[in-house]
Write a protein that holds these residues in place. Structure first.
Motif, PDB file in Angstrom:
ATOM      1  N   GLU A  80      -0.598   0.081  -3.807  1.00  0.00           N
ATOM      2  CA  GLU A  80       0.600   0.513  -4.538  1.00  0.00           C
ATOM      3  C   GLU A  80       0.480   0.156  -6.015  1.00  0.00           C
ATOM      4  O   GLU A  80       0.010  -0.927  -6.369  1.00  0.00           O
ATOM      5  CB  GLU A  80       1.816  -0.191  -3.937  1.00  0.00           C
ATOM      6  N   GLN A  81       0.898   1.085  -6.861  1.00  0.00           N
ATOM      7  CA  GLN A  81       0.856   0.850  -8.301  1.00  0.00           C
ATOM      8  C   GLN A  81       2.250   0.514  -8.819  1.00  0.00           C
ATOM      9  O   GLN A  81       3.252   1.024  -8.315  1.00  0.00           O
ATOM     10  CB  GLN A  81       0.356   2.091  -9.044  1.00  0.00           C
ATOM     11  N   THR A  82       2.280  -0.317  -9.855  1.00  0.00           N
ATOM     12  CA  THR A  82       3.549  -0.609 -10.517  1.00  0.00           C
ATOM     13  C   THR A  82       3.926   0.585 -11.394  1.00  0.00           C
ATOM     14  O   THR A  82       3.096   1.471 -11.667  1.00  0.00           O
ATOM     15  CB  THR A  82       3.439  -1.857 -11.403  1.00  0.00           C
ATOM     16  N   LYS A  83       5.150   0.599 -11.849  1.00  0.00           N
ATOM     17  CA  LYS A  83       5.606   1.667 -12.741  1.00  0.00           C
ATOM     18  C   LYS A  83       4.741   1.700 -14.002  1.00  0.00           C
ATOM     19  O   LYS A  83       4.354   2.765 -14.473  1.00  0.00           O
ATOM     20  CB  LYS A  83       7.071   1.443 -13.108  1.00  0.00           C
ATOM     21  N   GLU A  84       4.417   0.543 -14.537  1.00  0.00           N
ATOM     22  CA  GLU A  84       3.593   0.459 -15.744  1.00  0.00           C
ATOM     23  C   GLU A  84       2.190   1.018 -15.500  1.00  0.00           C
ATOM     24  O   GLU A  84       1.625   1.690 -16.360  1.00  0.00           O
ATOM     25  CB  GLU A  84       3.503  -0.996 -16.232  1.00  0.00           C
ATOM     26  N   GLU A  85       1.617   0.720 -14.329  1.00  0.00           N
ATOM     27  CA  GLU A  85       0.282   1.240 -14.003  1.00  0.00           C
ATOM     28  C   GLU A  85       0.307   2.764 -13.876  1.00  0.00           C
ATOM     29  O   GLU A  85      -0.618   3.441 -14.335  1.00  0.00           O
ATOM     30  CB  GLU A  85      -0.229   0.609 -12.704  1.00  0.00           C
ATOM     31  N   ARG A  86       1.351   3.296 -13.268  1.00  0.00           N
ATOM     32  CA  ARG A  86       1.463   4.759 -13.150  1.00  0.00           C
ATOM     33  C   ARG A  86       1.633   5.400 -14.516  1.00  0.00           C
ATOM     34  O   ARG A  86       1.002   6.408 -14.824  1.00  0.00           O
ATOM     35  CB  ARG A  86       2.640   5.137 -12.246  1.00  0.00           C
ATOM     36  N   GLU A  87       2.512   4.819 -15.355  1.00  0.00           N
ATOM     37  CA  GLU A  87       2.763   5.389 -16.677  1.00  0.00           C
ATOM     38  C   GLU A  87       1.538   5.344 -17.575  1.00  0.00           C
ATOM     39  O   GLU A  87       1.331   6.240 -18.394  1.00  0.00           O
ATOM     40  CB  GLU A  87       3.939   4.672 -17.339  1.00  0.00           C
ATOM     41  N   SER A  88       0.708   4.300 -17.434  1.00  0.00           N
ATOM     42  CA  SER A  88      -0.502   4.199 -18.250  1.00  0.00           C
ATOM     43  C   SER A  88      -1.682   4.950 -17.627  1.00  0.00           C
ATOM     44  O   SER A  88      -2.792   4.898 -18.150  1.00  0.00           O
ATOM     45  CB  SER A  88      -0.871   2.740 -18.480  1.00  0.00           C
TER      46      SER A  88
ATOM     47  N   ILE B  83       0.843  -1.196   0.000  1.00  0.00           N
ATOM     48  CA  ILE B  83       0.000   0.000   0.000  1.00  0.00           C
ATOM     49  C   ILE B  83       0.879   1.247   0.000  1.00  0.00           C
ATOM     50  O   ILE B  83       2.064   1.185   0.307  1.00  0.00           O
ATOM     51  CB  ILE B  83      -0.953   0.041   1.213  1.00  0.00           C
ATOM     52  N   THR B  84       0.257   2.360  -0.342  1.00  0.00           N
ATOM     53  CA  THR B  84       0.909   3.659  -0.280  1.00  0.00           C
ATOM     54  C   THR B  84       0.028   4.566   0.568  1.00  0.00           C
ATOM     55  O   THR B  84      -1.185   4.637   0.356  1.00  0.00           O
ATOM     56  CB  THR B  84       1.074   4.269  -1.688  1.00  0.00           C
TER      57      THR B  84
ATOM     58  N   LYS C   8      -6.213   4.746  -9.394  1.00  0.00           N
ATOM     59  CA  LYS C   8      -5.744   4.174  -8.139  1.00  0.00           C
ATOM     60  C   LYS C   8      -6.888   3.450  -7.440  1.00  0.00           C
ATOM     61  O   LYS C   8      -8.052   3.833  -7.579  1.00  0.00           O
ATOM     62  CB  LYS C   8      -5.211   5.271  -7.220  1.00  0.00           C
ATOM     63  N   THR C   9      -6.550   2.418  -6.681  1.00  0.00           N
ATOM     64  CA  THR C   9      -7.533   1.716  -5.872  1.00  0.00           C
ATOM     65  C   THR C   9      -7.458   2.290  -4.455  1.00  0.00           C
ATOM     66  O   THR C   9      -6.504   2.038  -3.724  1.00  0.00           O
ATOM     67  CB  THR C   9      -7.261   0.198  -5.842  1.00  0.00           C
ATOM     68  N   TYR C  10      -8.450   3.104  -4.096  1.00  0.00           N
ATOM     69  CA  TYR C  10      -8.493   3.719  -2.780  1.00  0.00           C
ATOM     70  C   TYR C  10      -9.056   2.735  -1.769  1.00  0.00           C
ATOM     71  O   TYR C  10     -10.095   2.115  -1.994  1.00  0.00           O
ATOM     72  CB  TYR C  10      -9.345   4.996  -2.813  1.00  0.00           C
ATOM     73  N   LEU C  11      -8.356   2.588  -0.655  1.00  0.00           N
ATOM     74  CA  LEU C  11      -8.781   1.671   0.397  1.00  0.00           C
ATOM     75  C   LEU C  11      -9.339   2.392   1.611  1.00  0.00           C
ATOM     76  O   LEU C  11     -10.112   1.823   2.370  1.00  0.00           O
ATOM     77  CB  LEU C  11      -7.607   0.797   0.848  1.00  0.00           C
ATOM     78  N   GLY C  12      -8.927   3.623   1.834  1.00  0.00           N
ATOM     79  CA  GLY C  12      -9.387   4.346   3.018  1.00  0.00           C
ATOM     80  C   GLY C  12      -8.619   5.635   3.221  1.00  0.00           C
ATOM     81  O   GLY C  12      -8.036   6.179   2.287  1.00  0.00           O
ATOM     82  N   ASN C  13      -8.616   6.102   4.477  1.00  0.00           N
ATOM     83  CA  ASN C  13      -8.030   7.392   4.822  1.00  0.00           C
ATOM     84  C   ASN C  13      -7.174   7.287   6.076  1.00  0.00           C
ATOM     85  O   ASN C  13      -7.308   6.341   6.849  1.00  0.00           O
ATOM     86  CB  ASN C  13      -9.140   8.418   5.070  1.00  0.00           C
ATOM     87  N   VAL C  14      -6.321   8.294   6.279  1.00  0.00           N
ATOM     88  CA  VAL C  14      -5.458   8.334   7.449  1.00  0.00           C
ATOM     89  C   VAL C  14      -5.614   9.671   8.170  1.00  0.00           C
ATOM     90  O   VAL C  14      -5.972  10.683   7.571  1.00  0.00           O
ATOM     91  CB  VAL C  14      -3.965   8.126   7.098  1.00  0.00           C
ATOM     92  N   LYS C  15      -5.362   9.632   9.499  1.00  0.00           N
ATOM     93  CA  LYS C  15      -5.326  10.819  10.345  1.00  0.00           C
ATOM     94  C   LYS C  15      -4.125  10.683  11.261  1.00  0.00           C
ATOM     95  O   LYS C  15      -3.860   9.607  11.793  1.00  0.00           O
ATOM     96  CB  LYS C  15      -6.561  10.918  11.238  1.00  0.00           C
ATOM     97  N   VAL C  16      -3.415  11.764  11.459  1.00  0.00           N
ATOM     98  CA  VAL C  16      -2.349  11.796  12.459  1.00  0.00           C
ATOM     99  C   VAL C  16      -3.033  12.110  13.780  1.00  0.00           C
ATOM    100  O   VAL C  16      -3.652  13.160  13.934  1.00  0.00           O
ATOM    101  CB  VAL C  16      -1.282  12.847  12.128  1.00  0.00           C
ATOM    102  N   VAL C  17      -2.946  11.193  14.754  1.00  0.00           N
ATOM    103  CA  VAL C  17      -3.622  11.394  16.031  1.00  0.00           C
ATOM    104  C   VAL C  17      -2.668  11.808  17.140  1.00  0.00           C
ATOM    105  O   VAL C  17      -3.091  12.282  18.181  1.00  0.00           O
ATOM    106  CB  VAL C  17      -4.427  10.141  16.454  1.00  0.00           C
ATOM    107  N   TRP C  18      -1.371  11.626  16.942  1.00  0.00           N
ATOM    108  CA  TRP C  18      -0.363  12.081  17.907  1.00  0.00           C
ATOM    109  C   TRP C  18       0.950  12.292  17.187  1.00  0.00           C
ATOM    110  O   TRP C  18       1.284  11.551  16.270  1.00  0.00           O
ATOM    111  CB  TRP C  18      -0.164  11.056  19.022  1.00  0.00           C
ATOM    112  N   THR C  19       1.682  13.305  17.591  1.00  0.00           N
ATOM    113  CA  THR C  19       3.001  13.546  17.050  1.00  0.00           C
ATOM    114  C   THR C  19       3.851  14.225  18.106  1.00  0.00           C
ATOM    115  O   THR C  19       3.323  14.933  18.973  1.00  0.00           O
ATOM    116  CB  THR C  19       2.955  14.399  15.766  1.00  0.00           C
ATOM    117  N   ASN C  20       5.144  14.000  18.050  1.00  0.00           N
ATOM    118  CA  ASN C  20       6.039  14.701  18.972  1.00  0.00           C
ATOM    119  C   ASN C  20       6.394  16.081  18.441  1.00  0.00           C
ATOM    120  O   ASN C  20       7.161  16.802  19.054  1.00  0.00           O
ATOM    121  CB  ASN C  20       7.297  13.876  19.253  1.00  0.00           C
TER     122      ASN C  20
END
Length: 103
Positions: A50-58, A30-31, A62-74
């Motif tokens: 994650e996409q291969t180089k060929e998939e990006r070039e063509s 995944i990315t 993208k196959t979206y799976l979900g989302n992210v949140k930063v919940v803590w950071t220093n």
């Protein structure tokens, strides 16, 4: 440089042909992207297959799976997402050095 990032993914969107077998189990490459701005739902970026180089070039979609949140950071790398529609707080400044230090 530490952070805790929370993610949710839609398991029904995982393409079975992208899963590969490794030495210790089955894996899905995944990315995760962290954007500078928070979206209308408080998310800071997507989780995609994650996409291969060929998939990006063509320019394949993208196959979206979900989302992210930063919940803590220093405070050294990214800011946290606001919680429950609260404004995002700044990272606190480091404590001031005492003038009477022996060195």
């Amino acid at each position: 440089m530490a952070s805790i990032i929370k993610a949710s993914i839609n398991l029904s969107e995982i393409p079975k042909d992208k899963i590969y077998v490794g030495k210790k189990g089955k894996y899905l490459p995944i990315t995760i992207t962290l954007n500078d701005d928070v979206d209308q739902f408080g998310n800071q970026g997507p989780v995609v297959v994650e996409q291969t180089k060929e998939e990006r070039e063509s320019k394949q979609a993208k196959t979206y799976l979900g989302n992210v949140k930063v919940v803590w950071t220093n405070g050294d790398n990214v800011a946290t997402a606001p919680r429950d529609n609260q404004p995002q707080k700044g990272v606190p400044a480091p404590a001031a050095a005492k003038e009477d230090l022996p060195f």
